[in-house]
Design a protein around this motif. Structure first.
Motif, PDB file in Angstrom:
ATOM      1  N   GLY A 218      96.727  46.051 -34.895  1.00 51.19           N
ATOM      2  CA  GLY A 218      95.788  46.640 -35.838  1.00 51.19           C
ATOM      3  C   GLY A 218      96.053  48.094 -36.154  1.00 51.19           C
ATOM      4  N   ARG A 219      96.888  48.774 -35.344  1.00 53.39           N
ATOM      5  CA  ARG A 219      97.231  50.153 -35.669  1.00 53.39           C
ATOM      6  C   ARG A 219      98.139  50.194 -36.894  1.00 53.39           C
ATOM      7  N   LYS A 220      98.247  51.373 -37.516  1.00 57.22           N
ATOM      8  CA  LYS A 220      99.010  51.505 -38.757  1.00 57.22           C
ATOM      9  C   LYS A 220     100.459  51.076 -38.567  1.00 57.22           C
ATOM     10  N   GLU A 221     101.055  51.427 -37.417  1.00 51.98           N
ATOM     11  CA  GLU A 221     102.448  51.061 -37.189  1.00 51.98           C
ATOM     12  C   GLU A 221     102.625  49.546 -37.133  1.00 51.98           C
ATOM     13  N   ASP A 222     101.677  48.871 -36.541  1.00 48.29           N
ATOM     14  CA  ASP A 222     101.737  47.418 -36.443  1.00 48.29           C
ATOM     15  C   ASP A 222     101.563  46.772 -37.811  1.00 48.29           C
ATOM     16  N   THR A 223     100.587  47.225 -38.568  1.00 45.95           N
ATOM     17  CA  THR A 223     100.334  46.653 -39.896  1.00 45.95           C
ATOM     18  C   THR A 223     101.498  46.914 -40.836  1.00 45.95           C
ATOM     19  N   TRP A 224     102.061  48.146 -40.779  1.00 42.91           N
ATOM     20  CA  TRP A 224     103.161  48.493 -41.676  1.00 42.91           C
ATOM     21  C   TRP A 224     104.350  47.573 -41.458  1.00 42.91           C
ATOM     22  N   PHE A 225     104.740  47.333 -40.199  1.00 41.23           N
ATOM     23  CA  PHE A 225     105.922  46.519 -39.942  1.00 41.23           C
ATOM     24  C   PHE A 225     105.712  45.082 -40.390  1.00 41.23           C
ATOM     25  N   ARG A 226     104.548  44.533 -40.152  1.00 44.52           N
ATOM     26  CA  ARG A 226     104.312  43.133 -40.519  1.00 44.52           C
ATOM     27  C   ARG A 226     104.324  42.960 -42.036  1.00 44.52           C
ATOM     28  N   ASN A 227     103.879  43.959 -42.764  1.00 41.78           N
ATOM     29  CA  ASN A 227     103.998  43.905 -44.228  1.00 41.78           C
ATOM     30  C   ASN A 227     105.447  44.118 -44.662  1.00 41.78           C
ATOM     31  N   TRP A 228     106.139  45.061 -44.012  1.00 37.94           N
ATOM     32  CA  TRP A 228     107.516  45.374 -44.365  1.00 37.94           C
ATOM     33  C   TRP A 228     108.441  44.198 -44.096  1.00 37.94           C
ATOM     34  N   ALA A 229     108.170  43.439 -43.022  1.00 35.32           N
ATOM     35  CA  ALA A 229     109.041  42.323 -42.644  1.00 35.32           C
ATOM     36  C   ALA A 229     108.956  41.155 -43.622  1.00 35.32           C
ATOM     37  N   GLN A 230     107.968  41.152 -44.499  1.00 36.15           N
ATOM     38  CA  GLN A 230     107.869  40.055 -45.475  1.00 36.15           C
ATOM     39  C   GLN A 230     108.972  40.129 -46.521  1.00 36.15           C
ATOM     40  N   THR A 231     109.467  41.320 -46.781  1.00 38.79           N
ATOM     41  CA  THR A 231     110.498  41.505 -47.820  1.00 38.79           C
ATOM     42  C   THR A 231     111.788  42.097 -47.273  1.00 38.79           C
ATOM     43  N   HIS A 232     111.849  42.375 -45.974  1.00 33.30           N
ATOM     44  CA  HIS A 232     113.043  42.943 -45.367  1.00 33.30           C
ATOM     45  C   HIS A 232     113.428  42.125 -44.136  1.00 33.30           C
ATOM     46  N   ALA A 252     115.571  32.007 -22.925  1.00 27.53           N
ATOM     47  CA  ALA A 252     114.600  32.988 -23.397  1.00 27.53           C
ATOM     48  C   ALA A 252     115.371  34.243 -23.802  1.00 27.53           C
ATOM     49  N   VAL A 253     115.195  34.663 -25.052  1.00 29.12           N
ATOM     50  CA  VAL A 253     115.964  35.773 -25.602  1.00 29.12           C
ATOM     51  C   VAL A 253     115.009  36.844 -26.105  1.00 29.12           C
ATOM     52  N   TRP A 254     115.314  38.099 -25.762  1.00 33.54           N
ATOM     53  CA  TRP A 254     114.570  39.248 -26.277  1.00 33.54           C
ATOM     54  C   TRP A 254     115.509  40.089 -27.136  1.00 33.54           C
ATOM     55  N   ARG A 255     115.066  40.402 -28.349  1.00 32.15           N
ATOM     56  CA  ARG A 255     115.855  41.221 -29.267  1.00 32.15           C
ATOM     57  C   ARG A 255     115.040  42.448 -29.675  1.00 32.15           C
ATOM     58  N   THR A 256     115.719  43.516 -29.982  1.00 30.33           N
ATOM     59  CA  THR A 256     115.045  44.774 -30.309  1.00 30.33           C
ATOM     60  C   THR A 256     115.475  45.277 -31.673  1.00 30.33           C
ATOM     61  N   PHE A 257     114.621  46.093 -32.257  1.00 32.18           N
ATOM     62  CA  PHE A 257     114.884  46.720 -33.561  1.00 32.18           C
ATOM     63  C   PHE A 257     114.105  48.025 -33.612  1.00 32.18           C
ATOM     64  N   THR A 258     114.811  49.122 -33.870  1.00 31.29           N
ATOM     65  CA  THR A 258     114.163  50.424 -33.974  1.00 31.29           C
ATOM     66  C   THR A 258     113.564  50.587 -35.365  1.00 31.29           C
ATOM     67  N   ALA A 259     112.273  50.834 -35.426  1.00 36.62           N
ATOM     68  CA  ALA A 259     111.592  50.963 -36.710  1.00 36.62           C
ATOM     69  C   ALA A 259     112.197  52.117 -37.505  1.00 36.62           C
ATOM     70  N   PRO A 260     112.365  51.943 -38.817  1.00 35.79           N
ATOM     71  CA  PRO A 260     112.982  53.008 -39.631  1.00 35.79           C
ATOM     72  C   PRO A 260     112.118  54.253 -39.770  1.00 35.79           C
ATOM     73  N   VAL A 261     110.825  54.128 -39.498  1.00 33.51           N
ATOM     74  CA  VAL A 261     109.937  55.296 -39.591  1.00 33.51           C
ATOM     75  C   VAL A 261     109.222  55.456 -38.250  1.00 33.51           C
ATOM     76  N   PRO A 262     108.964  56.690 -37.832  1.00 32.49           N
ATOM     77  CA  PRO A 262     108.266  56.902 -36.551  1.00 32.49           C
ATOM     78  C   PRO A 262     106.789  56.572 -36.677  1.00 32.49           C
ATOM     79  N   SER A 263     106.083  56.709 -35.569  1.00 38.01           N
ATOM     80  CA  SER A 263     104.646  56.466 -35.577  1.00 38.01           C
ATOM     81  C   SER A 263     103.923  57.599 -36.295  1.00 38.01           C
TER      82      SER A 263
END
Length: 534
Positions: A218-232, A252-263
């Motif tokens: 529910g934080r801005k960083e969480d909402t932004w990524f979930r919207n961004w991932a729809q088109t990227h 079981a696999v864990w993958r990481t991705f550094t967000a393009p914008v900081p918090s």
């Protein structure tokens, strides 16, 4: 203990250090109430408990309670600090990474008159109602905050707060205490989402500390990524891999991705995709959708009943929203309400109907409801199934290292389990809150002891190349034994001779006896594996 809780009263029959030592051994071996301490100690040799002959009868609840008074009045902060520092030095415990979490200690007393005041200049915690993590909101509680190392999950520090204390306000004083204990602020502080507040993160960062925590939903960083991932398409990189829990299960696999914008606070955000969590998220959403559809169907059946009390469209819509909310399906399941009118006719007067009988027409609104699944919402959420964000101010750690640090957090939960399970911290048979707080000090010291024992055993097993310890009577490890191990159990040096009456059963007979079948059942070994081994 003798140095911090001295024997300064000639009337004391037992030194406080000795009594506290018995309490610690009691917690470690099998926790019994304070009033039953003497009864518990009776079967033991007095020397095993640090006692002398005849001292067991002096272990009554009054003497133990007065000893807990003295323990509370002592300089417990300095005592705990010296104990922990000695443990770190003697057992070479790595304190470069520390994990923090809290739990509630539920007290079952009807009322606690004390608490919230001071005793000898020290504040006394108050058992009160709050968010109970034991799912007992009807009982009072205390908040127990624990910090452990990432080297064997050895408890390093603890704090006890009032029962209604929120978790987020405990991180700043806890971190400051850890800085004093460790001697410098460069250690990595890992905690749950309650650490993700501007005040706590800024406090740690401004004092040259490092932290890792998870961003709550529910934080801005969480909402932004979930919207961004729809088109990227995020550029995921594999960070960890683990074999499936069962034969045939995928890894079981864990993958990481550094967000393009900081918090919003300027800190680094690392997104993690877990294949296990993705499958769990999809299954949970599917189950909620099914429950939502069933809830609407159940409401539709109620509407068709002649005894239905839902008479208006507004009432139907409110009932539908409440039904979906109760099963957590409101986001993915919607509904359509349709209205029709049913006409009925009744005579205006009594009697047998005739050619001159007059009738009165009545119209009744009839509602039907149907469910619909919001495919767009399902597709939107499915895009980020298994994803969760981590936030840190450390710019040098790799994303895989950040994930590894956070994934050690469940080891802290094992210490909470130890507190509430083997140590049996509740119910607390004490009325005075300051005595409860002193008893929790004993539980912490017992937890340190158990953690060090476990850490030393695991280190010795690693040195000896052991994957398990034969703890069961039939000389098998906790995990299922292999076929060669079964052969060793039945025919090796430590072979068990299975007896049926006076006859010794030979283990290599082609036809298995009932005793042998029971042994194989205990070992969870199929007959084919046993035959192959022999």
């Amino acid at each position: 203990m003798d140095r911090f809780v001295p024997t300064d009263d000639a009337r004391l029959r037992l030194p406080p250090g000795v009594v506290i030592g018995v309490v610690l051994r009691n917690i470690l071996v099998g926790h019994r109430p304070v009033y039953a301490l003497g009864e518990w100690a009776e079967p033991f040799a007095p020397s095993a408990l640090g006692l002398e002959d005849g001292d067991t009868s002096a272990l009554n609840d009054d003497r133990v309670g007065r000893t807990l008074d003295r323990l509370f009045d002592a300089d417990r902060a300095t005592m705990i600090t010296q104990v922990v520092l000695e443990v770190v030095r003697r057992f070479d415990v790595d304190v470069s990474q520390l994990h923090n979490d809290s739990t509630t200690v539920t007290v079952t007393g009807a009322d606690y008159p004390g608490g919230g005041e001071e005793r000898g200049g020290k504040p006394v915690v108050k058992p009160t109602f709050g968010h109970n993590k034991d799912f007992r909101p009807d009982l009072r509680q205390l908040l127990f905050v624990l910090t452990v190392s990432a080297d064997g999950a050895v408890p390093i520090a603890y704090r006890v707060h009032d029962g209604n204390t929120a978790d987020d306000v405990t991180h700043i004083p806890t971190w400051d205490e850890l800085v004093t204990l460790v001697g410098e602020p460069s250690f990595l502080y890992v905690a749950d989402s309650k650490l993700c507040s501007k005040e706590a993160m800024d406090h740690i960062a401004s004092h040259q500390g490092r932290f890792v925590t998870v961003i709550p939903h529910g934080r801005k960083e969480d909402t932004w990524f979930r919207n961004w991932a729809q088109t990227h398409a995020p550029e995921w990189r594999e960070a960890q891999r683990r074999r499936g829990a069962r034969l045939g299960d995928p890894d079981a696999v864990w993958r990481t991705f550094t967000a393009p914008v900081p918090s919003t606070d300027g800190y680094r955000v690392i997104w993690v995709h877990s294949s296990v969590k993705a499958a769990r998220d999809a299954a949970a959403r599917s189950a909620r959708v099914e429950k939502g559809l069933a809830a609407i169907d159940e409401l539709a059946g109620r509407l068709t009943s002649p005894k239905s009390r839902i008479k208006t469209r507004v009432a139907v819509e409110e009932a539908a929203r409440a039904a979906l909310a109760s099963v957590g399906a409101a986001r993915w399941v919607g509904f359509n309400v349709s209205e029709s009118h049913e006409e009925t006719f009744t005579q205006e007067s009594r009697g047998r109907p005739g050619s001159n009988t007059r009738y009165r027409k009545h119209e009744k609104a009839v509602f039907t409801i149907g469910a619909k699944v919001d495919a767009e919402a399902v597709s939107f959420d499915a895009t980020t199934d298994g994803c969760f964000p981590l936030i840190t101010n450390d710019v040098e750690m790799t994303p895989a290292a950040v994930l590894a640090a956070y994934r050690y957090q469940p080891n802290l939960e094992r210490r909470h389990h130890m507190l509430k399970g083997p140590q049996a911290v509740a119910p607390v048979f004490l009325e005075n809150p300051h005595r409860i707080e002193a008893l929790l000090t004993c539980h912490f010291l017992a937890m340190v002891t158990e953690a060090i024992l476990e850490r030393e055993i695991r280190a010795s097993m690693k040195t000896e190349g052991l994957t398990g310890i034969e703890l069961y009577p039939e000389l098998r490890n906790c995990s299922a034994p292999s076929a060669p191990r079964i052969f060793e159990i039945f025919s090796g040096v430590q072979r068990h001779r299975l007896m049926t009456g006076d006859q010794v059963v030979k283990v290599f007979e082609p036809k298995l006896t009932i005793v042998q079948e029971k042994v194989l059942a205990l070992l969870h070994v199929p007959l084919s594996v046993y035959t192959q081994a022999t």
